[in-house]
Design a protein around this motif. Structure first.
Motif, PDB file in Angstrom:
ATOM      1  N   PRO A   1       0.834  -1.207   0.000  1.00 47.15           N
ATOM      2  CA  PRO A   1       0.000   0.000   0.000  1.00 47.15           C
ATOM      3  C   PRO A   1       0.866   1.254   0.000  1.00 47.15           C
ATOM      4  CG  PRO A   1      -0.602  -1.530   1.768  1.00 47.15           C
ATOM      5  CD  PRO A   1       0.719  -1.965   1.246  1.00 47.15           C
ATOM      6  N   PRO A   2       0.332   2.365  -0.488  1.00 52.14           N
ATOM      7  CA  PRO A   2       1.077   3.629  -0.443  1.00 52.14           C
ATOM      8  C   PRO A   2       1.163   4.137   0.988  1.00 52.14           C
ATOM      9  CG  PRO A   2      -1.153   3.997  -1.248  1.00 52.14           C
ATOM     10  CD  PRO A   2      -0.985   2.513  -1.138  1.00 52.14           C
ATOM     11  N   PRO A   3       2.183   4.914   1.315  1.00 46.58           N
ATOM     12  CA  PRO A   3       2.299   5.461   2.677  1.00 46.58           C
ATOM     13  C   PRO A   3       1.194   6.461   2.969  1.00 46.58           C
ATOM     14  CG  PRO A   3       3.935   6.442   1.221  1.00 46.58           C
ATOM     15  CD  PRO A   3       3.278   5.345   0.443  1.00 46.58           C
ATOM     16  N   SER A   4       1.045   6.779   4.248  1.00 44.66           N
ATOM     17  CA  SER A   4      -0.033   7.693   4.653  1.00 44.66           C
ATOM     18  C   SER A   4       0.240   9.125   4.228  1.00 44.66           C
ATOM     19  CB  SER A   4      -0.220   7.629   6.170  1.00 44.66           C
ATOM     20  OG  SER A   4       0.982   7.995   6.848  1.00 44.66           O
ATOM     21  N   ALA A   5       1.513   9.496   4.153  1.00 42.76           N
ATOM     22  CA  ALA A   5       1.859  10.875   3.814  1.00 42.76           C
ATOM     23  C   ALA A   5       1.335  11.227   2.420  1.00 42.76           C
ATOM     24  CB  ALA A   5       3.379  11.060   3.866  1.00 42.76           C
ATOM     25  N   GLY A   6       0.623  12.331   2.345  1.00 43.18           N
ATOM     26  CA  GLY A   6       0.139  12.816   1.060  1.00 43.18           C
ATOM     27  C   GLY A   6      -1.142  12.183   0.572  1.00 43.18           C
ATOM     28  N   ARG A   7      -1.735  11.306   1.342  1.00 46.28           N
ATOM     29  CA  ARG A   7      -2.960  10.636   0.868  1.00 46.28           C
ATOM     30  C   ARG A   7      -4.099  11.628   0.667  1.00 46.28           C
ATOM     31  NH1 ARG A   7      -4.572   4.637   2.653  1.00 46.28           N
ATOM     32  NH2 ARG A   7      -2.612   3.569   2.279  1.00 46.28           N
ATOM     33  N   LEU A   8      -4.299  12.520   1.633  1.00 43.54           N
ATOM     34  CA  LEU A   8      -5.414  13.464   1.523  1.00 43.54           C
ATOM     35  C   LEU A   8      -5.215  14.397   0.340  1.00 43.54           C
ATOM     36  CD1 LEU A   8      -8.075  14.208   2.841  1.00 43.54           C
ATOM     37  CD2 LEU A   8      -6.860  15.861   4.263  1.00 43.54           C
ATOM     38  N   VAL A   9      -3.964  14.749   0.067  1.00 47.59           N
ATOM     39  CA  VAL A   9      -3.689  15.605  -1.094  1.00 47.59           C
ATOM     40  C   VAL A   9      -4.043  14.873  -2.383  1.00 47.59           C
ATOM     41  CG1 VAL A   9      -1.878  16.796  -2.374  1.00 47.59           C
ATOM     42  CG2 VAL A   9      -1.897  16.898   0.118  1.00 47.59           C
ATOM     43  N   ARG A  10      -3.694  13.563  -2.439  1.00 52.05           N
ATOM     44  CA  ARG A  10      -3.997  12.792  -3.636  1.00 52.05           C
ATOM     45  C   ARG A  10      -5.502  12.629  -3.840  1.00 52.05           C
ATOM     46  NH1 ARG A  10       0.273   9.734  -1.517  1.00 52.05           N
ATOM     47  NH2 ARG A  10      -1.137   8.104  -0.748  1.00 52.05           N
ATOM     48  N   LEU A  11      -6.267  12.676  -2.744  1.00 49.16           N
ATOM     49  CA  LEU A  11      -7.712  12.501  -2.827  1.00 49.16           C
ATOM     50  C   LEU A  11      -8.458  13.838  -2.833  1.00 49.16           C
ATOM     51  CD1 LEU A  11      -7.974   9.574  -0.262  1.00 49.16           C
ATOM     52  CD2 LEU A  11      -8.117   9.388  -2.739  1.00 49.16           C
ATOM     53  N   ARG A  12      -7.714  14.917  -3.005  1.00 51.06           N
ATOM     54  CA  ARG A  12      -8.305  16.255  -2.892  1.00 51.06           C
ATOM     55  C   ARG A  12      -9.404  16.493  -3.916  1.00 51.06           C
ATOM     56  NH1 ARG A  12      -5.146  22.097  -2.782  1.00 51.06           N
ATOM     57  NH2 ARG A  12      -6.890  23.346  -3.523  1.00 51.06           N
ATOM     58  N   ALA A  13      -9.196  16.033  -5.139  1.00 53.98           N
ATOM     59  CA  ALA A  13     -10.208  16.260  -6.180  1.00 53.98           C
ATOM     60  C   ALA A  13     -11.522  15.591  -5.820  1.00 53.98           C
ATOM     61  CB  ALA A  13      -9.697  15.745  -7.522  1.00 53.98           C
ATOM     62  N   ARG A  14     -11.449  14.391  -5.265  1.00 54.32           N
ATOM     63  CA  ARG A  14     -12.663  13.682  -4.864  1.00 54.32           C
ATOM     64  C   ARG A  14     -13.370  14.429  -3.731  1.00 54.32           C
ATOM     65  NH1 ARG A  14     -11.430   7.670  -3.630  1.00 54.32           N
ATOM     66  NH2 ARG A  14     -10.780   7.881  -5.794  1.00 54.32           N
ATOM     67  N   LEU A  15     -12.578  14.952  -2.807  1.00 52.22           N
ATOM     68  CA  LEU A  15     -13.143  15.712  -1.694  1.00 52.22           C
ATOM     69  C   LEU A  15     -13.778  17.006  -2.195  1.00 52.22           C
ATOM     70  CD1 LEU A  15     -13.452  15.910   1.379  1.00 52.22           C
ATOM     71  CD2 LEU A  15     -11.201  16.984   1.468  1.00 52.22           C
ATOM     72  N   ALA A  16     -13.127  17.659  -3.140  1.00 56.34           N
ATOM     73  CA  ALA A  16     -13.661  18.919  -3.673  1.00 56.34           C
ATOM     74  C   ALA A  16     -15.003  18.703  -4.348  1.00 56.34           C
ATOM     75  CB  ALA A  16     -12.654  19.528  -4.655  1.00 56.34           C
ATOM     76  N   ARG A  17     -15.138  17.596  -5.090  1.00 54.79           N
ATOM     77  CA  ARG A  17     -16.420  17.329  -5.760  1.00 54.79           C
ATOM     78  C   ARG A  17     -17.546  17.118  -4.762  1.00 54.79           C
ATOM     79  NH1 ARG A  17     -13.096  14.134  -9.088  1.00 54.79           N
ATOM     80  NH2 ARG A  17     -13.733  12.224  -7.989  1.00 54.79           N
ATOM     81  N   SER A  18     -17.257  16.412  -3.666  1.00 60.64           N
ATOM     82  CA  SER A  18     -18.318  16.085  -2.717  1.00 60.64           C
ATOM     83  C   SER A  18     -18.713  17.266  -1.846  1.00 60.64           C
ATOM     84  CB  SER A  18     -17.870  14.913  -1.830  1.00 60.64           C
ATOM     85  OG  SER A  18     -16.780  15.293  -1.018  1.00 60.64           O
ATOM     86  N   GLN A  19     -17.773  18.179  -1.608  1.00 59.00           N
ATOM     87  CA  GLN A  19     -18.062  19.286  -0.711  1.00 59.00           C
ATOM     88  C   GLN A  19     -18.288  20.613  -1.436  1.00 59.00           C
ATOM     89  OE1 GLN A  19     -18.450  18.677   2.578  1.00 59.00           O
ATOM     90  NE2 GLN A  19     -18.045  16.530   2.089  1.00 59.00           N
ATOM     91  N   SER A  20     -18.389  20.588  -2.752  1.00 56.09           N
ATOM     92  CA  SER A  20     -18.505  21.840  -3.506  1.00 56.09           C
ATOM     93  C   SER A  20     -19.788  22.592  -3.172  1.00 56.09           C
ATOM     94  CB  SER A  20     -18.433  21.550  -5.010  1.00 56.09           C
ATOM     95  OG  SER A  20     -19.492  20.706  -5.407  1.00 56.09           O
TER      96      SER A  20
END
Length: 392
Positions: free
Chosen positions: A84-103
């Motif tokens: 699995p990928p490390p925890s560092a930077g995970r939220l940044v990598r998922l930022r686009a998905r978060l932006a769509r849901s909270q727009s």
């Protein structure tokens, strides 16, 4: 001369001569002294004796031969473990998905604040938007009061100024100073112990498996405890998660004592010198006092072997106020140290982060942003706010 004796002698000589001819007659080609194979086998069947094949009879009279050994069967290949990928930077990598849901939440606030006229009705609408996003009545009122003050002080409201004001206010209410680290480091010869609690349907067992992936991605060794013994599928599901990353799962038969499973998992962690033990507990209905008491028992039994470092409450971001009621009851039953907010990608109600932290004094430490195996990410207030206010 006695002719009788002479005749007898002649007769005996003749018998000997003719008998020798038959005894020493040459063998005809293709004729052997052995019986035909079919005849031999018939005779063997009648007498119950074994019949050797020609090759075996030849071997019996000469050099012993052996059947060639079959090559050993190849052992089944072990399943390849995932990295699995490390925890560092995970939220940044998922930022686009978060932006769509909270727009709806973020962009709605920005458009209201950027209006030419901000009268009382406009401020009431801003407050309603915050409440609809599950920020909570008290927090929504405070945010609106602070924004009104900033607008009066700064005067002009360019889009950049409006965004900066709203960003600063939201980050302040999420509280970036709260400790959001998940304590998973071993202490001495004891592993860190993380308990996962929550009601059915919040994604509790899935969160347990995903957290194991986060830790393995960071180089940690993990043991999983399947203490949800009321649902056999939970243990099966956990074994699937553990098998992908090489994390052993401790389980017992359906209906076994959950506390004993949790204790055995921690004992295994101590014996194997692993870094972290994650215990998945049953999905307890927050209205069942007996089940909540049992949750406290699990924690007490585990602490006989090692201290419990984290008790993470899994909340479904789509449940809104019902999720808050769950949080309060769990906080009364056991000392909650952090919140895991799941299904945040499918709702515009991210304001529950502010509300749950305000009412419980407990930080949101992890967020689930999808159904993929690596969609669980450490929560960062600034990254979250920047995502929901993004215009990309």
């Amino acid at each position: 001369m006695d002719y009788t004796i002479f005749a007898v002698a002649i007769f005996l000589i003749a018998v000997l001569v003719f008998g020798g001819v038959f005894l020493i007659r040459p063998r005809r080609p293709g004729v052997t002294d052995e019986k035909p194979t079919a005849e031999v086998k018939d005779e063997a069947a009648a007498t119950g004796t074994a019949v050797a094949e020609p090759e075996e009879r030849e071997a019996a009279g000469g050099v012993e031969t052996a059947e060639p050994e079959a090559p050993p069967a190849a052992a089944p290949a072990a399943p390849e473990l995932e990295t699995p990928p490390p925890s560092a930077g995970r939220l940044v990598r998922l930022r686009a998905r978060l932006a769509r849901s909270q727009s709806v939440f973020g962009q709605g606030l920005l458009s209201l604040l950027a209006a030419d006229k901000l009268d009382d009705d406009a401020w009431d609408e801003i407050e309603d938007t915050l409440i609809t996003a599950d920020v909570g009545v008290t927090s929504a009122a405070q945010i609106v009061d602070n924004l009104r003050t900033k607008v009066k002080v700064h005067g002009g409201r360019t889009p950049e100024e409006v965004r900066d004001m709203l960003r600063a206010e939201l980050i302040a209410h999420i509280d970036p100073d709260m400790d959001r680290g998940v304590r998973t480091e071993p202490h001495g010869d004891r592993p860190a112990v993380v308990m996962i609690v929550g009601v059915n349907g919040t994604g509790k067992t899935t969160t347990t498996g995903k957290l194991a992936r986060v830790l393995v991605g960071d180089g940690r060794s993990v043991v999983l405890g399947a203490a949800d013994t009321f649902r056999a599928a939970a243990a099966d599901q956990l074994e699937t998660w553990g098998g992908r990353v090489g994390a052993p799962v401790i389980r017992k038969d359906e209906g076994a004592d959950p506390a004993s499973v949790a204790f055995d998992a921690v004992a295994r962690g101590v014996d194997d010198h692993v870094d972290t033990v994650i215990v998945d507990t049953a999905g307890r209905l927050h209205t069942k006092t007996g089940l909540m008491d049992e949750l406290g028992k699990v924690k007490r039994v585990v602490e006989k072997k090692s201290q419990v470092d984290e008790v993470l409450l899994v909340l479904d971001a789509t449940t809104g106020q019902n999720g808050m009621r769950q949080a309060r009851v769990f906080a009364e039953a056991v000392n909650i140290t952090g919140i895991v907010l799941t299904k945040l990608d499918g709702t515009a109600k991210g304001g529950i982060i502010i509300q749950v932290q305000r009412e419980l004094g407990v930080p949101v430490k992890l967020v689930g942003l999808g159904e993929g195996p690596d969609d669980l990410a450490p929560f960062d207030p600034e990254t979250f706010v920047d995502a929901i206010l993004s215009t990309d």
